[in-house]
Design an enzyme around this catalytic site. Structure first.
Site, PDB file in Angstrom:
ATOM      1  CD  GLU A 202      -3.026  -1.178   2.163  1.00  0.00           C
ATOM      2  OE1 GLU A 202      -2.824  -0.600   3.243  1.00  0.00           O
ATOM      3  OE2 GLU A 202      -4.108  -1.731   1.884  1.00  0.00           O
ATOM      4  CD  GLU A 392      -3.799  -6.222   2.198  1.00  0.00           C
ATOM      5  OE1 GLU A 392      -4.664  -5.580   2.827  1.00  0.00           O
ATOM      6  OE2 GLU A 392      -2.588  -6.008   2.306  1.00  0.00           O
TER       7      GLU A 392
HETATM    8  C1  BGP Z   1      -4.554  -3.281   4.710  1.00  0.00           C
HETATM    9  C2  BGP Z   1      -3.175  -3.705   5.139  1.00  0.00           C
HETATM   10  C3  BGP Z   1      -3.085  -4.976   5.879  1.00  0.00           C
HETATM   11  C4  BGP Z   1      -4.311  -5.330   6.683  1.00  0.00           C
HETATM   12  C5  BGP Z   1      -5.631  -4.896   6.091  1.00  0.00           C
HETATM   13  C6  BGP Z   1      -6.806  -4.963   7.027  1.00  0.00           C
HETATM   14  O1  BGP Z   1      -4.646  -1.911   4.656  1.00  0.00           O
HETATM   15  O2  BGP Z   1      -2.293  -3.823   4.035  1.00  0.00           O
HETATM   16  O3  BGP Z   1      -1.881  -5.026   6.573  1.00  0.00           O
HETATM   17  O4  BGP Z   1      -4.151  -5.172   8.006  1.00  0.00           O
HETATM   18  O5  BGP Z   1      -5.573  -3.603   5.569  1.00  0.00           O
HETATM   19  O6  BGP Z   1      -6.853  -3.848   7.873  1.00  0.00           O
HETATM   20  P1  BGP Z   1      -6.942  -3.959   9.429  1.00  0.00           P
HETATM   21  O7  BGP Z   1      -5.892  -4.926   9.843  1.00  0.00           O
HETATM   22  O8  BGP Z   1      -6.680  -2.609   9.944  1.00  0.00           O
HETATM   23  O9  BGP Z   1      -8.295  -4.439   9.728  1.00  0.00           O
END
Ligand code: BGP
Length: 495
Positions: A202, A392
């Site tokens: 990201e 993701e």
């Molecule tokens: C994305 C990231 C991940 C992951 C995901 C879910 O932005 O790349 O690392 O964590 O989001 O978000 P969260 O863990 O805050 O629920």
């Protein structure tokens, strides 16, 4: 059949949220090791020490992103604080068991990140740490047993802490050289075992969360733009090195990308949606497209940002763009010029976003958006004409484990069914070139946004709570069996 026979179904994780073993195997400290946990309403904090006085304290992530760290302090571990990344869900000691579970689901791909500080403990070391390299050898060998392709992120929300303290993270151009050495070391070492790499997770988070994105503790727009530029150059050098090393290697960009919806038919809302989309897209215009877009250069002028480039930088960006574009997408976001009169939206990175009345949200403000992937895939394919990879997508939920170990997560199955259908439409109806799909957090891990365990994403439940208690025992959720069927039918049976 929608998906090609080589479609890479799988799951995604990141070392800082999954691996644990923060001080084992010669690993150095990384920026994620100084982040406490928080919750939906309480922000995570960075702990620090003031070397001149010995005073300790902390700054929450949102304050850090707007104002930077206080004068004279250094991010550090402080006694008495709880740091969820230190153990996380302990992939380090459970990798064989976890990869076997992935094999059982039929994974074709497993996205994980290498913890940079496990390979170069201080980031600026001359020689790598053999024990760290050997750990990932063992992980990739285990993947090979099940025919699973690793997809490796080189930097996922962590930077060796020493680089943040001594250099101010990616704000300093010298990090390009340190990263290049790290990238070349691992690409060489794992040649024949790993074909797919992503450089920075990201990368556009540099605008919003510079400490997570690159150990940057200064919040000035000039510093963030410079840090992003250094990461772009480092990415181009990684592509160059990979192509010189082997025609097998493919380097992807990783972008956080969600469609942005105008709240109303007012063209002013549409214009705002375009501007918000630009906030993310310019990063891909540079890293995948190969040059800074005009709209961003104008924005920099307005912000008083004067980017420092070295001769040859622009040429590198143009000659070595990413081979493919991967992205995270959890749902669209909605914006309006009448934001103040409307109910605020919530969820990660929800700044300036309004609640979309057409979508229902869960406890963390995340909505199930049945069209986001088709929209995102079309936008990105139209713009770059390069292969895409959804790396993701998923939904965090406070799952309940029954006494017999089962977890009935029908809400997750429902979310994934709608999202995979949307992705399938992009392939079937629109002809998008899609390499794979790795669902986020395939085995429960720590949330990046809140630091919680309670916000779970996995097909596999891990017995661990927000206080750091639990046996770490793994158990299969209902979604585990559902996803196994999806993979076995190559996405034909989503029922
Ligand atoms: C994305 C990231 C991940 C992951 C995901 C879910 O932005 O790349 O690392 O964590 O989001 O978000 P969260 O863990 O805050 O629920």
């Amino acid at each position: 059949m929608s998906f090609s026979e080589h479609f890479l179904w799988g799951g995604a994780t990141a070392a800082n949220q999954y691996e644990g073993a923060w001080d084992e195997g010669g690993k150095g400290l990384s920026t994620s090791d100084v982040m406490t946990n928080g919750s939906h309403t309480v922000p995570r904090r960075i702990t620090w020490v003031k070397p001149a006085t010995g005073e300790t304290g902390s700054t929450d992530l949102s304050t850090l992103s707007c104002r930077g760290l206080p004068e004279g302090v250094e991010p550090a571990i402080v006694a008495g604080e709880f740091y969820p990344s230190h153990t996380a869900t302990d992939f380090y000691h459970h990798y064989a068991e976890d990869i076997a579970l992935m094999g059982e689901m039929g994974f074709k791909a497993f996205r994980l990140s290498i913890n940079w500080a496990r390979i170069f403990p201080n980031g600026d070391d001359e020689e790598p740490n053999e024990e760290g390299l050997a750990f990932y050898d063992a992980v990739f060998d285990e993947c090979a047993k099940y025919g699973i392709e690793p997809l490796v992120t080189l930097s996922h929300y962590e930077t060796p802490l020493n680089l943040a303290v001594r250099y101010g993270g990616w704000a300093d151009r010298r990090l390009i050289g340190f990263f290049e050495r790290y990238a070349k070391t691992v690409m060489k070492r794992y040649l024949g075992k790993v074909r797919y790499y992503l450089t920075f997770n990201e990368i556009n988070l540099m605008s919003m969360m510079p400490f997570m994105a690159g150990g940057v503790t200064d919040a000035a727009p000039q510093v963030r733009a410079q840090a992003a530029h250094h990461q772009f150059v480092a990415s181009a050098l990684t592509v160059k090195a990979a192509h010189e090393l082997s025609p097998e290697l493919r380097i992807g960009q990783m972008l956080a990308y969600s469609p942005v919806y105008p709240y109303s038919a007012d063209p002013a809302d549409d214009l705002l949606a375009m501007e918000r989309a630009h906030d993310a897209l310019w990063y891909a215009d540079v890293q995948t497209g190969g040059s800074y877009p005009a709209y961003r250069l104008k924005q920099m002028e307005r912000d008083g940002v004067a980017l420092e480039m070295e001769p040859g930088d622009e040429d590198l960006l143009a000659r070595y763009p990413a081979d493919f574009l991967s992205f995270s997408c959890y749902g669209g976001s909605t914006v309006s010029v009448r934001q103040r009169e409307l109910e605020a939206g919530s969820g990660n990175l929800a700044l300036g976003i309004v609640r979309n009345p057409c979508l229902a949200t869960n406890a963390w403000g995340w909505a199930t958006d049945p069209y986001c992937l088709r929209l995102a895939l079309n936008t990105l394919y139209d713009r770059y004409h390069k292969p895409l990879w959804v790396v993701e997508n998923g939904i965090g939920w406070s799952d309940v484990r029954e006494p017999d170990g089962s977890v009935h997560d029908d809400y997750r199955i429902d979310y994934l069914r709608q999202n995979i259908q949307s992705m399938k439409d992009a392939v079937d109806l629109d002809g998008v070139d899609l390499m794979g799909y790795t669902m986020w957090g395939c085995i429960d891990l720590v949330s990046a946004g809140t630091g919680e365990m309670r916000k779970r994403y996995g097909f596999v439940y891990v017995d661990r709570d927000d206080k750091g208690e639990g046996t770490l025992e793994r158990s299969r959720k209902d979604s585990f069996y559902w996803y196994k069927k999806v993979i076995a039918t190559n996405g034909e049976d989503l029922s």
